[in-house]
Motif scaffolding. Structure first.
Motif, mmCIF file in Angstrom:
data_model
loop_
_atom_site.group_PDB
_atom_site.id
_atom_site.type_symbol
_atom_site.label_atom_id
_atom_site.label_comp_id
_atom_site.label_asym_id
_atom_site.label_seq_id
_atom_site.Cartn_x
_atom_site.Cartn_y
_atom_site.Cartn_z
ATOM 1 N N ALA A 265 1.001 -1.027 -0.143
ATOM 2 C CA ALA A 265 -0.031 0.399 -0.339
ATOM 3 C C ALA A 265 0.798 1.178 -0.455
ATOM 4 O O ALA A 265 0.268 2.403 -0.103
ATOM 5 C CB ALA A 265 -0.241 -0.035 1.278
ATOM 6 N N GLU A 266 2.024 0.794 0.017
ATOM 7 C CA GLU A 266 3.085 2.262 0.112
ATOM 8 C C GLU A 266 4.236 1.946 -1.238
ATOM 9 O O GLU A 266 5.262 2.541 -0.955
ATOM 10 C CB GLU A 266 3.804 1.803 1.249
ATOM 11 C CG GLU A 266 3.197 2.012 2.629
ATOM 12 C CD GLU A 266 4.336 1.999 3.352
ATOM 13 O OE1 GLU A 266 4.262 2.087 4.641
ATOM 14 O OE2 GLU A 266 5.290 1.428 3.110
ATOM 15 N N GLN A 267 3.582 1.997 -2.262
ATOM 16 C CA GLN A 267 3.640 1.941 -3.634
ATOM 17 C C GLN A 267 5.330 0.549 -4.276
ATOM 18 O O GLN A 267 5.327 1.268 -5.004
ATOM 19 C CB GLN A 267 4.810 3.852 -3.675
ATOM 20 C CG GLN A 267 3.659 4.846 -3.598
ATOM 21 C CD GLN A 267 1.679 4.636 -4.224
ATOM 22 O OE1 GLN A 267 2.042 4.742 -5.358
ATOM 23 N NE2 GLN A 267 1.532 4.808 -3.116
ATOM 24 N N ASP A 268 4.382 -0.180 -3.579
ATOM 25 C CA ASP A 268 5.090 -0.999 -4.238
ATOM 26 C C ASP A 268 4.748 -2.423 -4.078
ATOM 27 O O ASP A 268 4.274 -3.306 -3.441
ATOM 28 C CB ASP A 268 6.549 -1.501 -2.727
ATOM 29 C CG ASP A 268 7.672 -2.010 -2.887
ATOM 30 O OD1 ASP A 268 7.350 -2.800 -3.817
ATOM 31 O OD2 ASP A 268 8.801 -2.395 -2.112
ATOM 32 N N SER A 269 4.166 -2.392 -5.802
ATOM 33 C CA SER A 269 3.068 -3.587 -5.818
ATOM 34 C C SER A 269 3.295 -4.807 -5.772
ATOM 35 O O SER A 269 2.896 -5.885 -6.096
ATOM 36 C CB SER A 269 3.074 -2.911 -6.970
ATOM 37 O OG SER A 269 3.970 -3.063 -8.111
ATOM 38 N N GLU A 270 5.047 -4.900 -6.127
ATOM 39 C CA GLU A 270 5.872 -6.455 -5.609
ATOM 40 C C GLU A 270 6.069 -6.937 -4.273
ATOM 41 O O GLU A 270 6.774 -7.896 -4.483
ATOM 42 C CB GLU A 270 6.795 -6.186 -6.986
ATOM 43 C CG GLU A 270 6.836 -5.843 -7.972
ATOM 44 C CD GLU A 270 5.212 -6.420 -9.044
ATOM 45 O OE1 GLU A 270 5.349 -7.788 -8.315
ATOM 46 O OE2 GLU A 270 4.627 -6.121 -9.366
ATOM 47 N N ALA A 271 6.463 -6.116 -3.305
ATOM 48 C CA ALA A 271 6.465 -6.445 -1.332
ATOM 49 C C ALA A 271 6.102 -8.044 -1.784
ATOM 50 O O ALA A 271 7.002 -8.502 -0.773
ATOM 51 C CB ALA A 271 6.589 -5.147 -1.071
ATOM 52 N N TYR A 272 4.759 -7.958 -2.182
ATOM 53 C CA TYR A 272 3.811 -9.412 -1.373
ATOM 54 C C TYR A 272 4.311 -10.456 -2.751
ATOM 55 O O TYR A 272 4.070 -11.604 -1.819
ATOM 56 C CB TYR A 272 2.647 -9.002 -1.417
ATOM 57 C CG TYR A 272 2.030 -9.638 -0.169
ATOM 58 C CD1 TYR A 272 2.320 -10.206 1.124
ATOM 59 C CD2 TYR A 272 1.239 -10.292 -0.656
ATOM 60 C CE1 TYR A 272 1.457 -10.381 1.183
ATOM 61 C CE2 TYR A 272 -0.042 -11.436 -0.409
ATOM 62 C CZ TYR A 272 0.167 -11.689 1.090
ATOM 63 O OH TYR A 272 -0.500 -13.177 1.927
ATOM 64 N N ALA A 273 5.489 -10.097 -2.893
ATOM 65 C CA ALA A 273 5.144 -11.500 -4.522
ATOM 66 C C ALA A 273 6.224 -12.636 -3.655
ATOM 67 O O ALA A 273 5.393 -13.868 -3.935
ATOM 68 C CB ALA A 273 5.837 -11.064 -5.394
ATOM 69 N N VAL A 274 6.910 -12.264 -2.656
ATOM 70 C CA VAL A 274 7.593 -13.413 -2.344
ATOM 71 C C VAL A 274 6.785 -14.319 -1.681
ATOM 72 O O VAL A 274 6.462 -15.618 -0.692
ATOM 73 C CB VAL A 274 9.349 -12.976 -2.017
ATOM 74 C CG1 VAL A 274 9.670 -14.120 -0.896
ATOM 75 C CG2 VAL A 274 9.584 -12.123 -3.016
ATOM 76 N N LEU A 275 6.258 -13.348 -0.604
ATOM 77 C CA LEU A 275 5.306 -14.192 0.285
ATOM 78 C C LEU A 275 4.356 -14.892 -0.059
ATOM 79 O O LEU A 275 3.751 -16.269 -0.193
ATOM 80 C CB LEU A 275 4.384 -13.283 1.657
ATOM 81 C CG LEU A 275 5.789 -12.709 2.547
ATOM 82 C CD1 LEU A 275 4.694 -11.972 3.512
ATOM 83 C CD2 LEU A 275 5.977 -14.499 3.094
ATOM 84 N N ASP A 276 3.620 -13.978 -1.677
ATOM 85 C CA ASP A 276 1.902 -15.140 -1.897
ATOM 86 C C ASP A 276 3.277 -15.900 -2.647
ATOM 87 O O ASP A 276 2.832 -17.239 -2.784
ATOM 88 C CB ASP A 276 1.491 -13.675 -2.823
ATOM 89 C CG ASP A 276 0.859 -14.336 -4.087
ATOM 90 O OD1 ASP A 276 0.045 -14.943 -3.402
ATOM 91 O OD2 ASP A 276 1.254 -13.869 -5.143
ATOM 92 N N TYR A 277 3.977 -15.659 -3.146
ATOM 93 C CA TYR A 277 5.173 -17.540 -4.024
ATOM 94 C C TYR A 277 5.243 -18.276 -2.833
ATOM 95 O O TYR A 277 4.420 -19.543 -3.416
ATOM 96 C CB TYR A 277 6.370 -17.052 -4.766
ATOM 97 C CG TYR A 277 7.004 -18.414 -5.002
ATOM 98 C CD1 TYR A 277 6.969 -18.288 -5.899
ATOM 99 C CD2 TYR A 277 7.672 -18.832 -3.980
ATOM 100 C CE1 TYR A 277 7.252 -20.104 -6.866
ATOM 101 C CE2 TYR A 277 8.871 -19.586 -5.183
ATOM 102 C CZ TYR A 277 8.305 -20.187 -5.673
ATOM 103 O OH TYR A 277 9.309 -21.109 -6.133
#
Length: 629
Positions: A265-277
């Motif tokens: 939510a702080e302009q880093d749209s890929e921050a969650y990608a590793v956890l999601d993967y």
């Protein structure tokens, strides 16, 4: 014994314990910033070529720690005799994060974690059989001495080693945060991955990640995602083997060192990608579910709950480091965010909402932000640095000459030029010579760097405005100093101007930095972390105490402390410590008063009443999707 004699004995005994009580990190200290920047740069460079996590593959992986209280269960979920394993046990364990900073706050939380039990809101909560440290165990950068003084010493004196068998002692599992990574995990591996003890807590892991089997088909997984990088292949294969032991319907508590869900939510749209993967390809592929996510990095307490579901995400980074703000937390999250371009991301996304109770609450957080105006007292090194810059600016103006023709560096020429100059003439003198121009550009560049907003328009505007304000302040102060000292003859004017510029300039420029940090946060949401880090607030601490009950439910008790003691009484009567298990320090100025931040949060193992069929778990194939998602 006289009071001063008692103090001397206390100090001698404390030294015998083998560590030095640390103060809170002064984050705007110029020397600290320089050292930290160098360590961060080296860590980032080396991390690009030599990932310590891959080197760990040469170390034998520790077996899965089993706190389930059951017999060993094979992947089929059945015992050799065909019966189900008995699982009627209860387990209490603790989670704390961001803890190796000032002694007062770190020891306060350590003493609560070490207490035999806590009685809060009518519930008696025994000390956990396991302690999980969630990241950043040493500030600002790691070293053996830093860990000893800021973590090991406080925890060892809170719960001294008892004469019990290793199996009876509480277990300790530790995740590295970004500050632990600043030496490439060298100190972390030596402290936490060699089966050593910290007081009565005993480390169990051999790598920077771990897995623990808990009662009633709960699991706790701690993953190491260095600086938000991809999951390294040895770690991925380790957790694939763990997932093969899971059964459909198992529940996972997932620990990571950063609340990547907030960063989205702080302009880093890929921050969650590793956890999601990780969740998608390893945990959900085994039929299990991530029911709880635990992290620190943000030094406050906040909880996000799944909208229309039961999963929860906790940020609980209150183990000892400076307080982080809560008034800028996003109210709703979409995970993964629509803007993410990660291949194979979870679809549809899951929506989360911020709970009504955060600690500290938003009004208190905004009020605490105003404490930044104490910055000159909090950062004397910054005052000296900015005062020195004002001295250089003064000399640069005089060397250039206020008429632009220069004074050839003569002290009498500099004094005469300053004496007869107007405010406009001083500003012209600043920009007409190469030294002054270089300094002016440097001031503006430093102000731009402080925004930490990259090349965004608001970041550039805020930084440039701040830098220009600093230059205008310098010229205004110089004009005032010249006015005051104008009657002094010859070069004696400089003898009056230079001390005034160093003292008044340093103080005023530091207050201007404080005003910038406060306004940038209040009007544009910039530099909120720097605003609070600069203050080093030791209060408003928290940790989590968790319980898996005999009926299989998980209950999470968020424990908070509003004010930590600032003075401690050394309690042992001998230099070597007190009786086994007795803490070595007690509060001397105020009692330590823990409380429940919000009512306990209870979760069933299964997200719904209808559990998946009890079949052999799916075994994810290492080749189905790359770790780079």
């Amino acid at each position: 014994m006289r009071e001063n004699e008692h103090v001397d004995v206390m100090i001698d005994n404390e030294r015998a314990l083998g560590f030095t009580r640390a103060t809170m990190t002064r984050w705007l200290s110029p020397t600290l910033l320089l050292r930290t920047a160098i360590r961060v740069g080296i860590s980032g460079l080396l991390g690009s070529y030599a990932d310590k996590r891959e080197e760990m593959a040469a170390l034998p992986a520790a077996p899965v720690a089993d706190l389930s209280g059951t017999r060993e269960v094979p992947a089929s979920g059945e015992l050799p005799d065909g019966s189900e394993a008995p699982d009627t046990g209860e387990l209490w364990f603790d989670y704390v994060s961001d803890l190796g900073d000032g002694f007062d706050s770190t020891y306060a939380m350590a003493s609560l974690l070490a207490a035999p039990s806590l009685n809060l809101a009518g519930t008696t909560m025994p000390r956990g059989r396991m302690l999980v440290m969630g990241g950043d165990q040493c500030y600002p950068t790691p070293s053996i001495a830093g860990y000893e003084n800021k973590l090991i010493g406080p925890y060892r004196t809170a719960l001294p080693r008892q004469r019990s068998e290793p199996a009876e002692r509480p277990k300790l599992f530790v995740l590295p945060g970004n500050h632990d990574w600043y030496d490439g995990l060298t100190a972390f591996m030596r402290v936490f991955c060699q089966g050593s003890s910290i007081g009565d807590w005993r480390t169990e892991q051999t790598r920077s990640y771990f897995a623990v089997r808990l009662p009633h088909r709960w699991w706790l997984l701690g993953i190491d995602i260095q600086f938000d990088s991809y999951i390294d292949d040895p770690q991925r294969r380790y957790f694939i083997k763990i997932a093969q032991q899971m059964r459909p319907g198992d529940a996972v508590i997932l620990c990571s060192a950063k609340p990547s869900w907030i960063s989205t939510a702080e302009q880093d749209s890929e921050a969650y990608a590793v956890l999601d993967y990780f969740e998608r390809t390893i945990i959900r592929a085994a039929g299990a579910q991530v029911r709880v996510s635990l992290t620190g990095d943000r030094h406050h307490y906040a909880r996000y709950s799944e909208v229309g579901g039961t999963a929860v995400k906790f940020t609980a980074g209150g183990g000892g480091a400076y307080l982080s703000a809560t008034h800028r937390l996003p109210q709703r999250l979409v995970l993964p965010p629509p803007a993410s371009r990660a291949r194979g991301k979870s679809d549809p996304p899951v929506h989360y909402e911020l709970a009504s109770t955060i600690f500290p609450d938003a009004p208190a957080s905004r009020l605490l932000a105003a404490g930044i105006f104490r910055l000159p007292a909090l950062a004397p090194g910054l005052v000296a640095l900015l005062g020195g810059i004002h001295l250089l600016l003064t000399l640069a103006v005089g060397a250039a000459g206020t008429d632009g023709r220069g004074a050839a560096g003569r002290l009498d020429g500099i004094a005469d030029g300053l004496r007869g100059a107007s405010v406009g003439g001083l500003f012209v003198g600043l920009l007409s010579g190469i030294p002054g121009l270089v300094l002016a550009v440097g001031v503006i560049a430093a102000a731009l760097a402080l925004t930490k907003a990259g090349r965004t328009a608001r970041g550039i505007a805020a930084g440039a405005t701040h830098g220009l304000a600093q230059l205008l302040l310098a010229v205004a102060l110089l004009a005032g100093a010249v006015t005051i000292t104008r009657p002094l003859p010859g070069t004696w004017l400089l003898a009056g101007v230079l001390p005034l510029m160093f003292t008044a300039g340093g103080l005023a420029a530091t207050e201007l930095v404080a005003a910038y940090l406060w306004l940038a946060d209040r009007t544009m949401g910039l530099n909120t972390n720097e605003l609070f880090a600069a203050q080093g607030i030791a209060d408003y601490k928290n940790f989590l105490r968790l319980r898996i009950s005999p009926d299989g439910q998980l209950t999470i008790y968020p424990v908070g402390v509003r004010t930590v003691p600032k003075r401690w009484r050394f309690t042992p009567s001998s230099p070597t410590g007190a009786a086994a298990g007795t803490p070595c320090f007690a509060p001397a100025d105020r009692p330590l008063e823990p409380f429940l931040i919000e009512p306990p949060i209870t979760l069933a193992r299964a997200a719904s009443a209808q559990e998946p069929p009890d079949v052999a778990p799916h075994q994810p194939s290492p080749g189905t999707e790359s770790a780079g998602h």
